[in-house]
Design a protein around this motif. Sequence first.
Motif, PDB file in Angstrom:
ATOM      1  N   GLU A 192       0.829  -1.206   0.000  1.00  0.00           N
ATOM      2  CA  GLU A 192       0.000   0.000   0.000  1.00  0.00           C
ATOM      3  C   GLU A 192       0.866   1.259   0.000  1.00  0.00           C
ATOM      4  O   GLU A 192       0.583   2.227  -0.710  1.00  0.00           O
ATOM      5  N   ALA A 193       1.931   1.235   0.806  1.00  0.00           N
ATOM      6  CA  ALA A 193       2.819   2.405   0.866  1.00  0.00           C
ATOM      7  C   ALA A 193       3.461   2.657  -0.498  1.00  0.00           C
ATOM      8  O   ALA A 193       3.558   3.810  -0.947  1.00  0.00           O
ATOM      9  N   LEU A 194       3.873   1.594  -1.190  1.00  0.00           N
ATOM     10  CA  LEU A 194       4.508   1.791  -2.504  1.00  0.00           C
ATOM     11  C   LEU A 194       3.485   2.250  -3.540  1.00  0.00           C
ATOM     12  O   LEU A 194       3.826   2.998  -4.462  1.00  0.00           O
ATOM     13  N   ARG A 195       2.227   1.821  -3.382  1.00  0.00           N
ATOM     14  CA  ARG A 195       1.170   2.354  -4.261  1.00  0.00           C
ATOM     15  C   ARG A 195       1.029   3.870  -4.044  1.00  0.00           C
ATOM     16  O   ARG A 195       0.858   4.632  -4.998  1.00  0.00           O
ATOM     17  N   LEU A 196       1.140   4.298  -2.792  1.00  0.00           N
ATOM     18  CA  LEU A 196       1.045   5.731  -2.492  1.00  0.00           C
ATOM     19  C   LEU A 196       2.289   6.487  -2.972  1.00  0.00           C
ATOM     20  O   LEU A 196       2.201   7.648  -3.377  1.00  0.00           O
ATOM     21  N   VAL A 197       3.438   5.820  -2.937  1.00  0.00           N
ATOM     22  CA  VAL A 197       4.652   6.414  -3.511  1.00  0.00           C
ATOM     23  C   VAL A 197       4.436   6.694  -5.002  1.00  0.00           C
ATOM     24  O   VAL A 197       4.745   7.778  -5.511  1.00  0.00           O
ATOM     25  N   ASP A 198       3.886   5.709  -5.701  1.00  0.00           N
ATOM     26  CA  ASP A 198       3.628   5.891  -7.140  1.00  0.00           C
ATOM     27  C   ASP A 198       2.679   7.067  -7.371  1.00  0.00           C
ATOM     28  O   ASP A 198       2.852   7.860  -8.309  1.00  0.00           O
ATOM     29  N   LEU A 199       1.677   7.178  -6.508  1.00  0.00           N
ATOM     30  CA  LEU A 199       0.701   8.265  -6.655  1.00  0.00           C
ATOM     31  C   LEU A 199       1.353   9.615  -6.333  1.00  0.00           C
ATOM     32  O   LEU A 199       1.097  10.617  -7.026  1.00  0.00           O
ATOM     33  N   ALA A 200       2.199   9.646  -5.308  1.00  0.00           N
ATOM     34  CA  ALA A 200       2.910  10.887  -4.965  1.00  0.00           C
ATOM     35  C   ALA A 200       3.789  11.330  -6.140  1.00  0.00           C
ATOM     36  O   ALA A 200       3.857  12.523  -6.474  1.00  0.00           O
ATOM     37  N   GLU A 201       4.457  10.367  -6.763  1.00  0.00           N
ATOM     38  CA  GLU A 201       5.279  10.657  -7.948  1.00  0.00           C
ATOM     39  C   GLU A 201       4.416  11.239  -9.064  1.00  0.00           C
ATOM     40  O   GLU A 201       4.751  12.255  -9.677  1.00  0.00           O
ATOM     41  N   GLU A 202       3.271  10.601  -9.303  1.00  0.00           N
ATOM     42  CA  GLU A 202       2.391  10.996 -10.407  1.00  0.00           C
ATOM     43  C   GLU A 202       1.771  12.375 -10.168  1.00  0.00           C
ATOM     44  O   GLU A 202       1.649  13.175 -11.092  1.00  0.00           O
ATOM     45  N   VAL A 236      16.138   3.366   4.859  1.00  0.00           N
ATOM     46  CA  VAL A 236      16.784   3.365   3.539  1.00  0.00           C
ATOM     47  C   VAL A 236      16.313   2.167   2.711  1.00  0.00           C
ATOM     48  O   VAL A 236      16.199   2.256   1.486  1.00  0.00           O
ATOM     49  N   THR A 237      16.020   1.050   3.366  1.00  0.00           N
ATOM     50  CA  THR A 237      15.534  -0.121   2.630  1.00  0.00           C
ATOM     51  C   THR A 237      14.210   0.198   1.929  1.00  0.00           C
ATOM     52  O   THR A 237      14.028  -0.100   0.746  1.00  0.00           O
ATOM     53  N   PHE A 238      13.289   0.827   2.653  1.00  0.00           N
ATOM     54  CA  PHE A 238      12.023   1.212   2.012  1.00  0.00           C
ATOM     55  C   PHE A 238      12.253   2.262   0.927  1.00  0.00           C
ATOM     56  O   PHE A 238      11.698   2.164  -0.185  1.00  0.00           O
ATOM     57  N   LEU A 239      13.057   3.274   1.225  1.00  0.00           N
ATOM     58  CA  LEU A 239      13.282   4.356   0.259  1.00  0.00           C
ATOM     59  C   LEU A 239      13.959   3.844  -1.005  1.00  0.00           C
ATOM     60  O   LEU A 239      13.715   4.359  -2.097  1.00  0.00           O
ATOM     61  N   ALA A 240      14.800   2.824  -0.874  1.00  0.00           N
ATOM     62  CA  ALA A 240      15.434   2.247  -2.061  1.00  0.00           C
ATOM     63  C   ALA A 240      14.399   1.548  -2.934  1.00  0.00           C
ATOM     64  O   ALA A 240      14.448   1.625  -4.167  1.00  0.00           O
ATOM     65  N   ALA A 241      13.429   0.872  -2.301  1.00  0.00           N
ATOM     66  CA  ALA A 241      12.344   0.272  -3.085  1.00  0.00           C
ATOM     67  C   ALA A 241      11.567   1.366  -3.814  1.00  0.00           C
ATOM     68  O   ALA A 241      11.180   1.193  -4.983  1.00  0.00           O
ATOM     69  N   ALA A 242      11.361   2.498  -3.145  1.00  0.00           N
ATOM     70  CA  ALA A 242      10.695   3.636  -3.796  1.00  0.00           C
ATOM     71  C   ALA A 242      11.560   4.191  -4.925  1.00  0.00           C
ATOM     72  O   ALA A 242      11.054   4.533  -6.003  1.00  0.00           O
ATOM     73  N   ALA A 300      13.770  -4.937  -5.648  1.00  0.00           N
ATOM     74  CA  ALA A 300      12.467  -5.434  -5.171  1.00  0.00           C
ATOM     75  C   ALA A 300      11.343  -4.509  -5.583  1.00  0.00           C
ATOM     76  O   ALA A 300      10.235  -4.974  -5.897  1.00  0.00           O
ATOM     77  N   GLY A 301      11.608  -3.202  -5.595  1.00  0.00           N
ATOM     78  CA  GLY A 301      10.576  -2.223  -5.913  1.00  0.00           C
ATOM     79  C   GLY A 301      10.106  -2.266  -7.346  1.00  0.00           C
ATOM     80  O   GLY A 301       9.106  -1.626  -7.689  1.00  0.00           O
TER      81      GLY A 301
END
Lengths: 355, 355
Positions: free
Chosen positions: A24-34, A58-64, B65-66
């Motif tokens: 869900e967080a990465l879906r929101l990252v994509d939306l924030a980017e868009e 940093v692990t999460f931010l790298a996935a973003a 992974a992202g």
Amino acid sequence: MKFGIVFFPTVGPRDKPAPQYFDEALRLVDLAEELGFDHVKMVEHYFFPYGGYSPDPVTFLAAAAGRTRRVRLGTSATIPAFVHPVKLAGKLAMLDNISHGRVDAAFGRAFLPDEFAAFGIPMDESRDRFTEGVEAVKLLWTTPDAVWEGRFHRFGPVTLLPRPVQEPHPPVFVTSARSLDSVAAAAAAGHHLQTVPNAMTVPELRERVDLFRTEWASAGHAEPGRIHLTFPCLVAADAQEAARKGGFDEERNNAAISLAVRSWGSTTSTAYPGYEKLANIGRGVSFEDKLADDKLLVGSPDEVRARLERIAESYGDDITLSLGVHSGHLSVDDAVTTLRLLADEVFPKLAHDGA
Amino acid sequence: MKFGIVFFPTVGPRDKPAPQYFDEALRLVDLAEELGFDHVKMVEHYFFPYGGYSPDPVTFLAAAAGRTRRVRLGTSATIPAFVHPVKLAGKLAMLDNISHGRVDAAFGRAFLPDEFAAFGIPMDESRDRFTEGVEAVKLLWTTPDAVWEGRFHRFGPVTLLPRPVQEPHPPVFVTSARSLDSVAAAAAAGHHLQTVPNAMTVPELRERVDLFRTEWASAGHAEPGRIHLTFPCLVAADAQEAARKGGFDEERNNAAISLAVRSWGSTTSTAYPGYEKLANIGRGVSFEDKLADDKLLVGSPDEVRARLERIAESYGDDITLSLGVHSGHLSVDDAVTTLRLLADEVFPKLAHDGA
Ligand SMILES: [Ca+2]
Ligand SMILES: [Ca+2]
Ligand SMILES: [Ca+2]
Ligand SMILES: [Ca+2]
Ligand SMILES: [Ca+2]
Ligand SMILES: [Ca+2]
């Protein structure tokens, strides 16, 4: 004003499984980017459903980073006391390279006794470890053949790889607790300020913002100082729905922090004067009072727009807001709605600069 | 046989800027995902153009992974001696959650004196720190209210968040140096084996593979033991082009390791018997001799297929190969060609199971 989002999960496995939270967080990252948001940030905490899903931001931010090209990537914050500066400088530099220079590096002291205990670090060393860690990281980022002879670490000469992309290094933010000395020291050192309005009164926050600006100006830094303020945020078309969901989320977040700070009930530290009161947190200011003070960006689009206008009046319109839109207790759809309503109906009508 | 790719950048800023290297590596990750390769892996090293672009492999793997859904994500390896087990267990668990259970966690002792010096860790402690670190990470992954009372770390009771997705925990690999004792200990503990054929003779490697299988079987583990072997790999349609490019890459890789191990010329450690000879590495076995021993998967598709058939005969066809396809010294297009030729012309014709 600029706007980004900050992830501070206050869920545990019984509330929402971590794979679902990260999806869900990465879906929101994509939306924030868009939608053109300025940044996404992630906290660092351990063990409790109070940020504990993210022991390594940093692990999460790298996935973003691996799925975006524009949005900035911020720690909120990362804790130098818990890791060797070579490791911390190295992984943030990797992220800066993978993302082509999109890292905002915020550092914090940490304040939870259980976290310090797990790492075997006395809490009374927290300020000195923070200061030494930030300085050692900056030295590694900027200086080939770096030599460090500190109280906690000694190394060098070593040349960190990879070199960070941003010059002279990624922007450094200090996540300030309440201390005026810390705010002044950050400004003097050229460290930007990241803080949480919810942790103080309106006059206290204004005093710190003013102090930061004054000290930054008198230090004569070439670049403007940046102020990032974190606000819980829930926007819904219907005002009553927003209040109901925002109130529920606030209640769950208060429960999470109460659990995480419980060990302050049996802890005192001269390095954290007054922190033992944290054990009573959540019994203080009511949801209604926080709304009245614009500490929560909860409401209909018009209500939230009015809150943002007042915030810009209070603290200046050159601030950046980091919006806590997904603690994990509500549906991700509510966070999607929040971001879309902000982008479509709130920011375009702001008298002050929108995102 | 299964096949994946391992990234071991041996470039520095003057050879190939890190943002370009990571862009190229992530392009190859996407291709590995698309072509059905088993895994992507990243090394951990510091300071030198010998893996030094990757001081934190989890940061790179999280970026991978992202943007992927299937390919497995491996450290190759990560070094417990340089980080607190709570931090290491935590970030690997985050990666396991973000990737929905795709982590292969390989751990190593490290062997470069300059890395130990930077972290202030005596090399003579490397084996004990490795053993304690791996056990502490496994305890944190598997056990709520974990308590650890070790030589280097004491903590608990703490319950790590997030819990790993894979049950009982992500597969643990040990990156073995040469020691037969280490190989036997790994098998006894249920740790899979990851090793580098280039670091030993063919009979030495066969002895270790056989020992691992025997010890694994006698330990009575429920799951089959896994053996991952790392090979440099360059495939080109034209055999002469492959030999020329593969030879150039080998030469540059040898130069990189010679620089990184130079401090062994003035270092001896009872924990690393014979390692001071590393300072002379690269002056030993010739490119042609390595080709003759199938230590390098270099050649035309037919040549490489023949090498793979001989490797399967020597070590069994239940092994997994990690292919070093992009040190950074050649164009990424050469690595793309290598992966496509493997998928299109080599794997389908293998008598043994292809990827
Ligand atoms: Ca620089
Ligand atoms: Ca303005
Ligand atoms: Ca939903
Ligand atoms: Ca488990
Ligand atoms: Ca078979
Ligand atoms: Ca190219």
